[in-house]
Design a protein around this motif. Structure first.
Motif, short mmCIF file in Angstrom:
data_model
loop_
_atom_site.label_atom_id
_atom_site.label_comp_id
_atom_site.label_asym_id
_atom_site.label_seq_id
_atom_site.Cartn_x
_atom_site.Cartn_y
_atom_site.Cartn_z
N ASN A 106 -22.67 -98.78 -15.63
CA ASN A 106 -23.40 -98.26 -16.78
C ASN A 106 -23.04 -96.81 -17.09
OD1 ASN A 106 -24.62 -100.72 -16.95
ND2 ASN A 106 -26.58 -100.07 -16.11
N ASN A 107 -22.75 -96.02 -16.06
CA ASN A 107 -22.39 -94.63 -16.33
C ASN A 107 -21.10 -94.55 -17.14
OD1 ASN A 107 -20.95 -95.53 -13.94
ND2 ASN A 107 -20.26 -93.43 -13.69
N SER A 108 -20.18 -95.48 -16.94
CA SER A 108 -18.93 -95.48 -17.71
C SER A 108 -19.16 -96.01 -19.13
CB SER A 108 -17.86 -96.30 -17.00
OG SER A 108 -18.21 -97.66 -16.94
N LEU A 109 -20.19 -96.85 -19.32
CA LEU A 109 -20.51 -97.30 -20.68
C LEU A 109 -20.99 -96.14 -21.53
CD1 LEU A 109 -22.32 -100.72 -20.09
CD2 LEU A 109 -19.89 -100.25 -20.44
N LEU A 127 -10.14 -95.47 -20.27
CA LEU A 127 -11.26 -95.87 -21.13
C LEU A 127 -11.21 -95.14 -22.46
CD1 LEU A 127 -14.39 -96.12 -18.79
CD2 LEU A 127 -12.74 -97.88 -19.42
N GLY A 128 -10.85 -93.86 -22.44
CA GLY A 128 -10.78 -93.11 -23.68
C GLY A 128 -9.73 -93.67 -24.63
N ILE A 129 -8.59 -94.04 -24.10
CA ILE A 129 -7.52 -94.62 -24.92
C ILE A 129 -7.97 -95.95 -25.53
CG2 ILE A 129 -5.20 -95.61 -24.84
CD1 ILE A 129 -4.56 -93.50 -22.67
N VAL A 130 -8.59 -96.79 -24.72
CA VAL A 130 -9.05 -98.09 -25.21
C VAL A 130 -10.13 -97.92 -26.27
CG1 VAL A 130 -10.23 -100.22 -24.55
CG2 VAL A 130 -8.42 -99.31 -23.09
N ALA A 131 -11.11 -97.06 -25.99
CA ALA A 131 -12.20 -96.84 -26.94
C ALA A 131 -11.67 -96.27 -28.24
CB ALA A 131 -13.24 -95.90 -26.33
N PRO A 179 -11.90 -105.00 -9.89
CA PRO A 179 -12.96 -104.49 -9.00
C PRO A 179 -12.68 -103.08 -8.51
CG PRO A 179 -12.42 -106.75 -8.43
CD PRO A 179 -11.39 -106.31 -9.42
N HIS A 180 -11.42 -102.79 -8.19
CA HIS A 180 -11.07 -101.44 -7.76
C HIS A 180 -11.29 -100.44 -8.89
CE1 HIS A 180 -8.99 -98.21 -5.67
NE2 HIS A 180 -8.20 -98.06 -6.73
N PHE A 181 -10.95 -100.83 -10.10
CA PHE A 181 -11.14 -99.98 -11.26
C PHE A 181 -12.62 -99.68 -11.46
CE2 PHE A 181 -11.33 -99.38 -15.96
CZ PHE A 181 -10.48 -98.29 -16.06
N ARG A 182 -13.46 -100.71 -11.34
CA ARG A 182 -14.91 -100.52 -11.48
C ARG A 182 -15.43 -99.54 -10.44
NH1 ARG A 182 -15.30 -106.50 -11.51
NH2 ARG A 182 -15.12 -107.21 -13.67
N ARG A 183 -14.96 -99.69 -9.21
CA ARG A 183 -15.45 -98.81 -8.15
C ARG A 183 -15.03 -97.37 -8.40
NH1 ARG A 183 -15.10 -100.44 -1.82
NH2 ARG A 183 -16.28 -102.19 -2.69
N ARG A 184 -13.83 -97.17 -8.91
CA ARG A 184 -13.38 -95.80 -9.22
C ARG A 184 -14.25 -95.18 -10.31
NH1 ARG A 184 -8.07 -94.23 -8.87
NH2 ARG A 184 -8.92 -92.23 -9.61
N LEU A 185 -14.67 -96.00 -11.27
CA LEU A 185 -15.46 -95.48 -12.38
C LEU A 185 -16.88 -95.08 -11.98
CD1 LEU A 185 -14.46 -98.00 -15.19
CD2 LEU A 185 -13.86 -95.59 -15.08
N ALA A 186 -17.30 -95.46 -10.78
CA ALA A 186 -18.65 -95.11 -10.33
C ALA A 186 -18.84 -93.61 -10.26
CB ALA A 186 -18.93 -95.75 -8.97
N SER A 221 -18.84 -99.61 -26.25
CA SER A 221 -19.77 -99.99 -25.19
C SER A 221 -19.70 -101.49 -24.90
CB SER A 221 -21.20 -99.59 -25.60
OG SER A 221 -22.14 -100.10 -24.69
N LEU A 222 -19.63 -102.29 -25.94
CA LEU A 222 -19.57 -103.74 -25.76
C LEU A 222 -18.28 -104.15 -25.06
CD1 LEU A 222 -21.04 -104.87 -29.19
CD2 LEU A 222 -22.08 -105.24 -26.93
N PHE A 223 -17.19 -103.47 -25.37
CA PHE A 223 -15.92 -103.76 -24.70
C PHE A 223 -16.06 -103.49 -23.20
CE2 PHE A 223 -11.68 -102.89 -23.15
CZ PHE A 223 -10.91 -103.85 -23.77
N GLY A 224 -16.66 -102.36 -22.85
CA GLY A 224 -16.86 -102.04 -21.45
C GLY A 224 -17.83 -103.00 -20.77
#
Length: 578
Positions: free
Chosen positions: A156-159, A25-29, A7-14, A146-149
């Protein structure tokens, strides 16, 4: 601990400025995309190397003449018949689909379209259709990221960013061109350059290139030698070559746009026509079949004469533009490079005949033509320059290629008034994207970054103790749910003065909706949505406020807040009404 971390990670990505989370996210993608690209490339090259003469995955020319027509025509019919059983919404594939999803579809790419692209792209390329593998690669990489995210329920902005990372990683892993992959993702797909956006996209390209080189090696796709312009007097000739590239790209897009008018016809018929045209072209010149990197290398080596180059240029342009316009799930970057190479090779030979003491080596003009046509067809001059440089490892062409690319761009856009091939597809399918600065700014940020979480839910008729507690600990927003289940909000500057003056005897019978003025109706909005989606919801509902909440939150206190049109205006210094 992991329960609290996500949840903290999601909030940071906002916020788009969160560099470290986006780097993750770049490394994972990059890793996810690289694995799929390696599988796709092996699934394509191994069967072709086994079936085609000489053990070469490009040697369609070595087949008997009958197969030059039968293979693309039969493969196109087979693919078309198969797609008849696929839901029409899952038939839209390729780079245009990725662009539309990033700008109009919240960055979410459906798995059905990705599966169609993976299988359809393989069938098309295995059957020798005139196209490249970069279109399928970009779609698969962007969709998988995108599906991983989406599986982690990221904003959605991080997707959108993950899709861009998948795009860059796909180009980088497919062609060993990390810089071109980054610029292509920003210039063609995201349609913007931001410092924060470069961080994850560059990391994705680096990871994908690393994994790809670990499997296939650090290959130079098109070794061209150390060629260079021999004299500044060649610049007018290079500008002329760029203008020819602009004419060729314009003809390509015009043919494609005519074929796009058949978009509502049965898919088996459209693909059958594309395969038929490709087969006819292949009967005259089998070099048009497949991706064509062997023909590209032969052009660089000077193995083709002037007449053959002109024939190949014309037939490759016709076969590819018809195939793309008819909906074949292939890419156009490879064919664009090939068309430009044939044109450049022809111009180089003509120049050598006319002024033998002045003209540079023929392969120099091949590289100029590649950059010019690719840049004009994609409306991506910088990506084209870097792609040609990385494919050939030749830095000498930067200065003259800049002139060729811009000349082609001007002819394509100003003389013929045409959009890129991808934008033409989007316009024909009524999926035109908005790439103005306001829209891109709002798409870049999640609603979670701007909501006011200082709120409290109260009943329409609260008890005296609740009201006393409110006056003692005032919040900014009261959220009142009416009898119809709709949330009404009231700001502190409107509810606090009224409740402060209410007599204690009246507290138990107080109806807040009757007593308070300046009430605002709200609509429910998902906290993962972008600010652009929030603004569109406000406009559609005729509201100035949204109640934003995590609809699928499974544990912990609800993450919710209020988003107002005024907050958008204050934050971005934009007009209240759009």
């Amino acid at each position: 601990m992991m329960r609290d971390l996500l949840p903290h990670f999601r909030r940071r990505l906002a916020s788009p400025e969160a560099a470290l989370p986006y780097a993750v996210l770049g490394i994972v993608a990059g890793a996810v995309t690289a694995v799929l690209m390696i599988l796709f490339r092996l699934a394509l090259e191994w069967p072709l190397a086994y079936w085609l003469p000489g053990g070469s995955a490009e040697n369609f020319e070595g087949l008997r003449s009958l197969w030059h027509f039968a293979l693309p025509f039969g493969g196109a019919l087979l693919l078309g018949m198969g797609l008849q059983f696929v839901n029409p919404i899952h038939r839209f594939t390729g780079i245009p689909h990725v662009i539309a999803a990033l700008h109009n579809g919240r960055g979410r790419l459906p798995p059905g379209n990705m599966i169609t692209q993976f299988i359809g792209g393989l069938v098309a390329l295995l059957s020798g259709q005139s196209g490249g593998r970069e279109g399928p690669a970009v779609h698969i990489g962007a969709a998988a990221s995108s599906l991983f995210g989406a599986g982690l329920r990221l904003p959605n902005n991080s997707l959108r960013v993950m899709s861009a990372c998948g795009t860059a990683a796909a180009i980088a892993a497919s062609f060993n061109t990390p810089i071109a992959g980054v610029i292509f993702a920003m210039e063609v797909v995201m349609m913007e350059y931001t410092v924060a956006g470069f961080v994850p996209v560059i990391l994705a390209a680096v990871i994908a290139t690393t994994l790809s080189q670990a499997v296939f090696g650090a290959i130079v796709f098109l070794p061209a030698g150390d060629v260079n312009m021999s004299s500044l007097l060649e610049l007018p000739f290079i500008a002329l070559l760029g203008c020819l590239g602009g004419v060729l790209s314009s003809v390509f897009v015009l043919i494609q746009s005519r074929c796009l008018r058949w978009a509502n016809r049965p898919v088996w018929l459209r693909l059958g026509i594309a395969g038929f045209v490709t087969g006819l072209c292949a009967l005259a010149a089998p070099q048009v079949l497949g991706i064509g990197y062997d023909s590209l290398q032969a052009t660089l080596d000077g193995s083709y004469g002037l007449q053959l180059l002109l024939i190949l240029m014309l037939l490759k342009l016709i076969a590819t533009s018809v195939s793309c316009g008819m909906g074949m799930p292939i890419g156009i970057i490879g064919p664009a490079l090939l068309i430009g190479a044939f044109a450049g090779g022809a111009i180089g030979q003509l120049g050598a005949m006319a002024v033998p003491t002045l003209a540079a080596e023929h392969n120099f003009y091949v590289l100029m033509g590649m950059a010019a046509v690719m840049g004009a067809i994609l409306n991506a001059p910088l990506a084209a320059l870097l792609a040609v440089i990385e494919l050939t490892h030749n830095l000498n062409i930067i200065f003259p290629a800049m002139l060729a690319v811009i000349a082609a761009q001007l002819v394509h856009r100003e003389l013929f008034k045409l959009q890129s091939a991808h934008q033409t597809t989007l316009l024909a399918t009524q999926q035109a994207v908005r790439a103005n600065p306001v829209t891109l700014t709002l798409l870049r940020t999640s609603a979670a970054a701007l909501i006011d979480r200082n709120l409290r839910h109260v009943a329409q008729k609260p008890d005296a103790e609740t009201l006393a507690n409110l006056l003692e600990n005032p919040v900014r927003w009261l959220v009142i749910t009416n009898a119809e289940g709709q949330r009404i909000i009231v700001h502190r500057e409107h509810w606090f003065p009224v409740l402060s003056e209410v007599d204690e005897k009246e507290l138990d019978s107080l109806d807040l909706l009757a007593a308070l003025e300046n009430r605002r109706r709200t609509a429910a909005f998902d906290i993962n949505g972008t600010l652009m989606e929030a603004l569109e919801t406000m406009n559609q509902e005729g509201l100035d406020s949204l109640f934003v909440t995590a609809r699928r939150q499974r544990r912990g206190p609800p993450d919710e807040g209020i988003l107002t049109r005024e907050a958008l205006s204050d934050h971005y210094n934009l007009p209240i009404r759009f």
